[in-house]
Design an enzyme around this catalytic site. Structure first.
Site, PDB file in Angstrom:
ATOM      1  CG  PHE A 111      -0.336   0.295   2.651  1.00 34.20           C
ATOM      2  CD1 PHE A 111      -0.643   1.771   3.043  1.00 34.20           C
ATOM      3  CD2 PHE A 111       0.476  -0.351   3.466  1.00 34.20           C
ATOM      4  CE1 PHE A 111      -0.172   2.173   4.250  1.00 34.20           C
ATOM      5  CE2 PHE A 111       0.977   0.148   4.562  1.00 34.20           C
ATOM      6  CZ  PHE A 111       0.703   1.380   4.953  1.00 34.20           C
ATOM      7  CE  LYS A 112       3.362   1.760   4.869  1.00 34.42           C
ATOM      8  NZ  LYS A 112       4.681   1.563   5.701  1.00 34.42           N
ATOM      9  CG  ASP A 113       4.120   0.506  -4.245  1.00 35.36           C
ATOM     10  OD1 ASP A 113       5.547   0.890  -3.648  1.00 35.36           O
ATOM     11  OD2 ASP A 113       4.112  -0.775  -4.576  1.00 35.36           O
ATOM     12  CG  LEU A 116       6.100   6.158  -0.129  1.00 32.76           C
ATOM     13  CD1 LEU A 116       6.882   4.961   0.662  1.00 32.76           C
ATOM     14  CD2 LEU A 116       6.840   7.429   0.118  1.00 32.76           C
ATOM     15  CB  THR A 144       7.999   3.017   4.490  1.00 36.81           C
ATOM     16  OG1 THR A 144       6.806   3.114   4.779  1.00 36.81           O
ATOM     17  CG2 THR A 144       8.799   4.298   4.209  1.00 36.81           C
TER      18      THR A 144
END
Length: 470
Positions: A111-113, A116, A144
């Site tokens: 999900f960090k994509d 980020l 992350t």
């Protein structure tokens, strides 16, 4: 739109300055001076937008013209064309009244994509526009790091250093970070926990001279741009479910350790999205569960779990919520944070706890329950949950009323956590991109979890981009 610190000692600054500042110079976190309000008519108008169009509408409230419309649209387009599905974050129905929001279709399967890819392109945009050198420093509990490296690698004028707890992330998470052979990327495996890394990061950012000398910028969710990008998928999920069901509000179950992902949901609710209950799903590292149930915020004993991205004791985004809980009073926020620093815990009043419980429910999911949930849902629905999403589903089953509709955030692809999946006697096939990692060499330095050792590594890595002679 201007931004202020939760501790009240940062003058009103704009969006780009907020992105560059990351951690507020007074040690607090940056928040918008006023949360934009979206009317029901506007929500109705937004309901049929594509993910990229929706992202533009929501992010525009906070950028407030600092980035020209066509350039912001291009930045958003570039950020999400790297995803493997046109929906970016598709919603999948698993059972009646229960859905998962798949947030793992980006380049690193986490999900960090979502945040980020956007922040990486945003930093690149700022570097090109201003000629600003950007050296990124961040800590990761697993996801992350890879997402941040993927978001900025190869971009001119940007270098990055990521700290991760040595031996305390999954093998795939480690490989995604450490197989990147790029002189602009430094991976430091610290002999400690994520909380140690997060503490060191905050101490280094608090040294304003060192921060300025080496042009340090934040990639962790202390950076408000991370929260902003994540807010979008709460709106998107609501609109997708509302097309199928007549709902007045929607609950969300959110696996979280650092309180960033669920704070994005709280922000969406404050903006006017009809969010019911926000369910905080944690594991054995359950400081957030204890706070929501008892009103006491106090770290406990650290546990390594099957859901390592949530192996966090001190949630860096908690201060943002605390600021709103204290009715946007920076003095009261500072006082409680000072108490936490000196005594190792903080306590809210009964009245404040009732307000917390009006917004949140919480459940700390133990390891065996996590594995049991993976096995059960695989058998009943043929859907394979990663262990973090399994914690979210288990928390949903405990905290959600049967007649309420709930979306659980699916934060990672199960291939990233095969250690847990194997314990459930389930064989999975790795996506090609992940399978290829096992044949690559690794590039990392194992270091002590000390401020001094990390500074030394940073000085070596960032010296060539510093404008100051050493």
């Amino acid at each position: 739109m201007k931004y202020i610190s939760t501790r009240g000692k940062v003058n009103k600054i704009g969006f780009i300055d907020t992105v560059l500042m990351g951690l507020a110079t007074d040690g607090g976190l940056l928040v918008p001076e006023k949360i934009p309000q979206i009317s029901k008519d506007k929500l109705d108008a937004m309901s049929n937008l594509s993910y990229q169009e929706l992202a533009y509408e929501i992010i525009s409230y906070y950028v407030d013209g600092e980035i020209p419309e066509n350039e912001l649209k291009e930045l958003i387009k570039k950020s999400y064309e790297t995803f493997r599905t046109p929906e970016v974050t598709p919603v999948v129905k698993l059972k009646e009244n229960m859905y998962v929001l798949e947030l793992f279709h980006g380049p690193t399967f986490a999900f960090k994509d979502v945040a980020l890819q956007f922040l990486g392109n945003l930093y690149s945009y700022i570097a090109k526009k201003t000629g600003e050198t950007i050296n990124i420093l961040g800590a990761t509990s697993g996801d992350t790091g890879a997402s941040a490296i993927e978001g900025v690698r190869g971009k001119e004028g940007i270098r990055i250093c990521i700290l991760h707890p040595h031996g305390k992330v999954s093998k795939v998470q480690e490989l995604q970070m450490t197989t990147v052979d790029d002189e602009s990327v430094l991976n430091l495996a610290i002999k400690g926990t994520f909380d140690d890394g997060q503490r060191i990061i905050k101490e280094i950012f608090a040294d304003l001279d060192f921060k300025a000398q080496y042009h340090l910028r934040a990639i962790n969710s202390i950076n408000f741009a991370r929260i902003l990008a994540q807010t979008v998928y709460y709106f998107y999920a609501y609109f997708q479910v509302a097309k199928e069901k007549d709902i007045k509000s929607l609950n969300f179950s959110v696996p979280t350790g650092n309180f960033g992902d669920i704070f994005a949901g709280y922000l969406a609710k404050r903006m006017g999205l009809p969010v019911g209950k926000l369910i905080v799903a944690t594991n054995e590292n359950n400081i957030l569960e204890r706070f929501i149930k008892d009103g006491v915020y106090q770290p406990g004993e650290f546990h390594s779990t099957y859901s390592p991205s949530m192996d966090i004791q001190v949630a860096s985004n908690f201060e943002r919520y605390l600021y709103y809980l204290l009715k946007e009073d920076p003095s009261a926020t500072s006082a409680l944070m000072d108490q936490f620093k000196s005594e190792g815990k903080m306590t809210v009043t009964v009245e404040q706890l009732l307000r917390v419980q009006a917004d949140f429910a919480a459940e700390g999911v133990q390891g065996e329950e996590c594995l049991k949930t993976i096995s059960q849902y695989h058998k009943e629905t043929q859907y394979l949950l990663d262990p973090h999403t399994a914690c979210g589903i288990a928390a949903y089953e405990t905290c959600n009323e049967q007649d309420q509709v709930c979306v659980t955030l699916s934060t990672a692809h199960p291939a990233k956590f095969n250690e847990a999946i194997q314990l459930c006697d389930i064989e999975q096939t790795y996506p090609e991109q992940i399978q290829a990692l096992f044949d690559k060499p690794q590039y990392l330095e194992v270091v002590e979890a000390s401020n001094e050792d990390i500074r030394h590594q940073l000085e070596k890595h960032f010296r060539s981009t510093s404008s100051v002679e050493k």
